[in-house]
Write a protein that holds these residues in place. Structure first.
Motif, PDB file in Angstrom:
ATOM      1  N   ALA A  89       0.813  -1.216   0.000  1.00 28.73           N
ATOM      2  CA  ALA A  89       0.000   0.000   0.000  1.00 28.73           C
ATOM      3  C   ALA A  89       0.846   1.265   0.000  1.00 28.73           C
ATOM      4  O   ALA A  89       0.511   2.223  -0.701  1.00 28.73           O
ATOM      5  N   ILE A 139       0.521   4.191  -2.630  1.00 31.89           N
ATOM      6  CA  ILE A 139       0.167   5.545  -2.186  1.00 31.89           C
ATOM      7  C   ILE A 139       1.165   6.557  -2.750  1.00 31.89           C
ATOM      8  O   ILE A 139       0.774   7.632  -3.218  1.00 31.89           O
ATOM      9  N   ASP A 142     -10.358  13.851  -7.592  1.00 29.91           N
ATOM     10  CA  ASP A 142     -11.236  13.379  -6.524  1.00 29.91           C
ATOM     11  C   ASP A 142     -11.120  11.872  -6.335  1.00 29.91           C
ATOM     12  O   ASP A 142     -11.105  11.386  -5.194  1.00 29.91           O
ATOM     13  N   ALA A 177      -9.647  10.090  -2.900  1.00 22.29           N
ATOM     14  CA  ALA A 177     -10.428   9.076  -2.187  1.00 22.29           C
ATOM     15  C   ALA A 177      -9.651   7.767  -2.062  1.00 22.29           C
ATOM     16  O   ALA A 177      -9.658   7.130  -0.995  1.00 22.29           O
ATOM     17  N   THR A 178      -8.955   7.389  -3.109  1.00 20.42           N
ATOM     18  CA  THR A 178      -8.194   6.139  -3.080  1.00 20.42           C
ATOM     19  C   THR A 178      -7.011   6.240  -2.120  1.00 20.42           C
ATOM     20  O   THR A 178      -6.751   5.311  -1.352  1.00 20.42           O
ATOM     21  N   ARG A 234      -6.745   8.125   0.490  1.00 21.84           N
ATOM     22  CA  ARG A 234      -7.284   8.091   1.868  1.00 21.84           C
ATOM     23  C   ARG A 234      -7.740   6.688   2.241  1.00 21.84           C
ATOM     24  O   ARG A 234      -7.519   6.242   3.374  1.00 21.84           O
ATOM     25  N   LYS A 235      -8.357   5.997   1.301  1.00 20.84           N
ATOM     26  CA  LYS A 235      -8.824   4.630   1.554  1.00 20.84           C
ATOM     27  C   LYS A 235      -7.655   3.712   1.896  1.00 20.84           C
ATOM     28  O   LYS A 235      -7.778   2.813   2.720  1.00 20.84           O
ATOM     29  N   LEU A 236      -6.515   3.967   1.277  1.00 18.61           N
ATOM     30  CA  LEU A 236      -5.320   3.169   1.537  1.00 18.61           C
ATOM     31  C   LEU A 236      -4.574   3.620   2.790  1.00 18.61           C
ATOM     32  O   LEU A 236      -3.552   3.050   3.152  1.00 18.61           O
ATOM     33  N   GLY A 237      -5.078   4.689   3.448  1.00 18.49           N
ATOM     34  CA  GLY A 237      -4.462   5.178   4.682  1.00 18.49           C
ATOM     35  C   GLY A 237      -3.406   6.244   4.477  1.00 18.49           C
ATOM     36  O   GLY A 237      -2.671   6.578   5.403  1.00 18.49           O
ATOM     37  N   THR A 285      -2.020  10.202   2.980  1.00 21.68           N
ATOM     38  CA  THR A 285      -2.385  11.611   3.008  1.00 21.68           C
ATOM     39  C   THR A 285      -2.179  12.179   1.612  1.00 21.68           C
ATOM     40  O   THR A 285      -1.053  12.151   1.103  1.00 21.68           O
ATOM     41  N   ASP A 295      -1.269  -3.390  -6.239  1.00 19.80           N
ATOM     42  CA  ASP A 295      -2.695  -3.677  -6.331  1.00 19.80           C
ATOM     43  C   ASP A 295      -3.089  -3.576  -7.806  1.00 19.80           C
ATOM     44  O   ASP A 295      -3.077  -2.508  -8.394  1.00 19.80           O
TER      45      ASP A 295
END
Length: 191
Positions: A42, A46, A92, A96-97, A99-102, A104, A153
Protein backbone atom coordinates in the motif's frame (compact mmCIF):
# COMPACT_ATOMS: atom_id res chain seq x y z
CA UNK A 1 10.47 20.95 -24.12
CA UNK A 2 7.68 18.40 -24.66
CA UNK A 3 10.14 15.51 -24.27
CA UNK A 4 11.41 16.96 -20.98
CA UNK A 5 7.86 17.25 -19.63
CA UNK A 6 7.13 13.64 -20.63
CA UNK A 7 10.35 12.42 -19.03
CA UNK A 8 9.77 14.48 -15.88
CA UNK A 9 6.28 13.06 -15.40
CA UNK A 10 7.32 9.45 -15.99
CA UNK A 11 10.42 9.92 -13.88
CA UNK A 12 8.45 11.30 -10.96
CA UNK A 13 6.03 8.40 -11.00
CA UNK A 14 8.78 5.84 -11.27
CA UNK A 15 10.98 7.59 -8.70
CA UNK A 16 8.32 7.28 -6.02
CA UNK A 17 8.27 3.51 -6.47
CA UNK A 18 12.06 3.23 -6.47
CA UNK A 19 12.40 5.17 -3.23
CA UNK A 20 9.88 2.92 -1.52
CA UNK A 21 11.47 -0.22 -2.92
CA UNK A 22 14.78 0.89 -1.45
CA UNK A 23 13.12 1.33 1.94
CA UNK A 24 11.58 -2.12 1.66
CA UNK A 25 14.95 -3.62 0.74
CA UNK A 26 16.42 -2.14 3.93
CA UNK A 27 13.54 -3.61 5.93
CA UNK A 28 14.10 -7.03 4.37
CA UNK A 29 17.80 -6.90 5.18
CA UNK A 30 16.89 -6.03 8.77
CA UNK A 31 14.67 -9.10 8.96
CA UNK A 32 11.44 -7.10 9.04
CA UNK A 33 9.42 -8.91 6.38
CA UNK A 34 6.11 -7.40 7.51
CA UNK A 35 7.54 -3.88 7.27
CA UNK A 36 8.97 -4.67 3.84
CA UNK A 37 5.64 -5.99 2.60
CA UNK A 38 3.81 -2.90 3.85
CA UNK A 39 6.27 -0.60 2.11
CA UNK A 40 6.11 -2.42 -1.20
CA UNK A 41 2.34 -2.80 -0.92
CA UNK A 42 0.00 0.00 0.00
CA UNK A 43 2.75 2.50 0.80
CA UNK A 44 4.31 2.06 -2.64
CA UNK A 45 0.92 2.45 -4.28
CA UNK A 46 0.17 5.55 -2.19
CA UNK A 47 3.45 7.12 -3.28
CA UNK A 48 2.66 6.52 -6.93
CA UNK A 49 -0.91 7.79 -6.51
CA UNK A 50 0.32 10.96 -4.80
CA UNK A 51 2.62 11.77 -7.69
CA UNK A 52 -0.30 11.15 -10.07
CA UNK A 53 -2.42 13.45 -7.89
CA UNK A 54 0.22 16.17 -8.15
CA UNK A 55 0.03 15.88 -11.95
CA UNK A 56 -3.77 16.16 -11.84
CA UNK A 57 -3.47 19.27 -9.65
CA UNK A 58 -1.09 20.71 -12.24
CA UNK A 59 -3.51 19.94 -15.09
CA UNK A 60 -6.41 21.61 -13.24
CA UNK A 61 -4.30 24.73 -12.71
CA UNK A 62 -3.03 24.70 -16.30
CA UNK A 63 -6.57 24.60 -17.69
CA UNK A 64 -7.57 27.35 -15.27
CA UNK A 65 -4.69 29.48 -16.50
CA UNK A 66 -5.73 28.83 -20.09
CA UNK A 67 -9.37 29.65 -19.35
CA UNK A 68 -8.44 32.91 -17.61
CA UNK A 69 -5.89 33.94 -20.24
CA UNK A 70 -8.48 35.47 -22.56
CA UNK A 71 -6.72 33.67 -25.42
CA UNK A 72 -9.26 30.89 -25.91
CA UNK A 73 -12.21 31.36 -28.24
CA UNK A 74 -15.64 30.16 -27.10
CA UNK A 75 -15.73 26.58 -28.50
CA UNK A 76 -12.15 25.92 -27.42
CA UNK A 77 -12.80 27.44 -24.00
CA UNK A 78 -15.75 25.09 -23.53
CA UNK A 79 -13.56 22.07 -24.30
CA UNK A 80 -10.84 23.33 -21.94
CA UNK A 81 -13.41 23.60 -19.15
CA UNK A 82 -14.69 20.10 -19.96
CA UNK A 83 -11.16 18.67 -19.81
CA UNK A 84 -10.54 20.52 -16.55
CA UNK A 85 -13.68 18.88 -15.14
CA UNK A 86 -12.27 15.47 -16.12
CA UNK A 87 -9.06 16.28 -14.26
CA UNK A 88 -11.08 17.33 -11.21
CA UNK A 89 -12.84 13.94 -11.32
CA UNK A 90 -9.43 12.25 -11.59
CA UNK A 91 -8.23 14.31 -8.62
CA UNK A 92 -11.24 13.38 -6.52
CA UNK A 93 -10.86 9.68 -7.34
CA UNK A 94 -7.16 9.75 -6.49
CA UNK A 95 -7.76 11.60 -3.21
CA UNK A 96 -10.43 9.08 -2.19
CA UNK A 97 -8.19 6.14 -3.08
CA UNK A 98 -5.16 7.55 -1.25
CA UNK A 99 -7.28 8.09 1.87
CA UNK A 100 -8.82 4.63 1.55
CA UNK A 101 -5.32 3.17 1.54
CA UNK A 102 -4.46 5.18 4.68
CA UNK A 103 -2.36 7.84 3.00
CA UNK A 104 -2.39 11.61 3.01
CA UNK A 105 -3.10 13.26 -0.36
CA UNK A 106 -0.49 15.71 -1.61
CA UNK A 107 -1.60 19.35 -1.67
CA UNK A 108 -1.95 21.33 -4.87
CA UNK A 109 0.53 24.05 -5.76
CA UNK A 110 -0.88 27.52 -6.27
CA UNK A 111 -1.90 28.61 -9.76
CA UNK A 112 0.96 31.13 -9.60
CA UNK A 113 3.50 28.37 -8.91
CA UNK A 114 2.11 26.29 -11.77
CA UNK A 115 2.11 29.32 -14.09
CA UNK A 116 5.77 29.93 -13.33
CA UNK A 117 6.71 26.26 -13.75
CA UNK A 118 4.92 26.08 -17.10
CA UNK A 119 6.18 29.49 -18.26
CA UNK A 120 2.60 30.66 -18.79
CA UNK A 121 3.84 34.20 -19.41
CA UNK A 122 5.09 32.98 -22.81
CA UNK A 123 1.55 32.04 -23.92
CA UNK A 124 0.50 34.66 -26.48
CA UNK A 125 -2.08 32.89 -28.66
CA UNK A 126 -4.76 30.24 -28.50
CA UNK A 127 -2.37 27.93 -30.35
CA UNK A 128 0.24 28.41 -27.61
CA UNK A 129 -2.30 27.39 -24.97
CA UNK A 130 -3.41 24.36 -27.00
CA UNK A 131 0.18 23.22 -27.55
CA UNK A 132 0.91 23.47 -23.83
CA UNK A 133 -2.22 21.48 -23.00
CA UNK A 134 -1.33 18.93 -25.67
CA UNK A 135 2.17 18.44 -24.20
CA UNK A 136 0.80 18.09 -20.67
CA UNK A 137 -1.85 15.58 -21.76
CA UNK A 138 0.68 13.43 -23.62
CA UNK A 139 3.01 13.56 -20.63
CA UNK A 140 0.18 12.48 -18.34
CA UNK A 141 -0.87 9.66 -20.69
CA UNK A 142 2.71 8.40 -20.82
CA UNK A 143 3.06 8.67 -17.05
CA UNK A 144 -0.10 6.64 -16.39
CA UNK A 145 0.91 3.95 -18.88
CA UNK A 146 4.49 3.86 -17.63
CA UNK A 147 3.57 3.31 -14.01
CA UNK A 148 1.10 0.44 -14.53
CA UNK A 149 3.68 -2.31 -13.80
CA UNK A 150 4.69 -0.61 -10.53
CA UNK A 151 1.37 -1.06 -8.76
CA UNK A 152 1.09 -3.87 -6.26
CA UNK A 153 -2.69 -3.68 -6.33
CA UNK A 154 -3.73 -4.73 -9.83
CA UNK A 155 -7.00 -2.80 -9.49
CA UNK A 156 -4.93 0.39 -9.27
CA UNK A 157 -3.08 -0.63 -12.43
CA UNK A 158 -6.44 -0.86 -14.22
CA UNK A 159 -7.47 2.55 -12.87
CA UNK A 160 -4.15 3.98 -14.07
CA UNK A 161 -4.87 2.61 -17.53
CA UNK A 162 -8.32 4.21 -17.53
CA UNK A 163 -6.89 7.56 -16.45
CA UNK A 164 -4.28 7.26 -19.18
CA UNK A 165 -7.04 6.66 -21.70
CA UNK A 166 -8.72 9.92 -20.69
CA UNK A 167 -5.42 11.74 -21.12
CA UNK A 168 -5.00 10.15 -24.57
CA UNK A 169 -8.52 11.25 -25.52
CA UNK A 170 -7.65 14.81 -24.47
CA UNK A 171 -4.38 14.69 -26.43
CA UNK A 172 -6.20 13.42 -29.52
CA UNK A 173 -8.84 16.18 -29.35
CA UNK A 174 -6.16 18.84 -28.86
CA UNK A 175 -4.13 17.44 -31.74
CA UNK A 176 -7.23 17.69 -33.94
CA UNK A 177 -7.91 21.25 -32.79
CA UNK A 178 -4.33 22.13 -33.74
CA UNK A 179 -4.93 20.46 -37.12
CA UNK A 180 -1.90 18.25 -36.60
CA UNK A 181 -1.71 14.71 -37.95
CA UNK A 182 -2.14 11.75 -35.67
CA UNK A 183 0.94 9.54 -35.20
CA UNK A 184 1.76 7.55 -38.34
CA UNK A 185 3.03 4.57 -36.30
CA UNK A 186 1.36 2.45 -33.66
CA UNK A 187 2.50 2.28 -30.04
CA UNK A 188 3.15 6.01 -29.84
CA UNK A 189 2.25 6.32 -26.15
CA UNK A 190 3.95 4.91 -23.08
CA UNK A 191 7.40 4.67 -24.64
Amino acid sequence: MSRSIDLRRRGLLRASGVTLLSASAVALLAGEEKVALAQTGAAGDIGILNVALALEHEAISAYQLGAQSGLLQKPVLDVAILFQSHHKEHRDALVATIRKLGGTPVAAKSDAEVAKALNAAALKTQTDVLKLAQRLEKGAANAYVGVIPSFNDRTLAQISARLGEDETMHWTALTGALQQPLPAKALSFGA
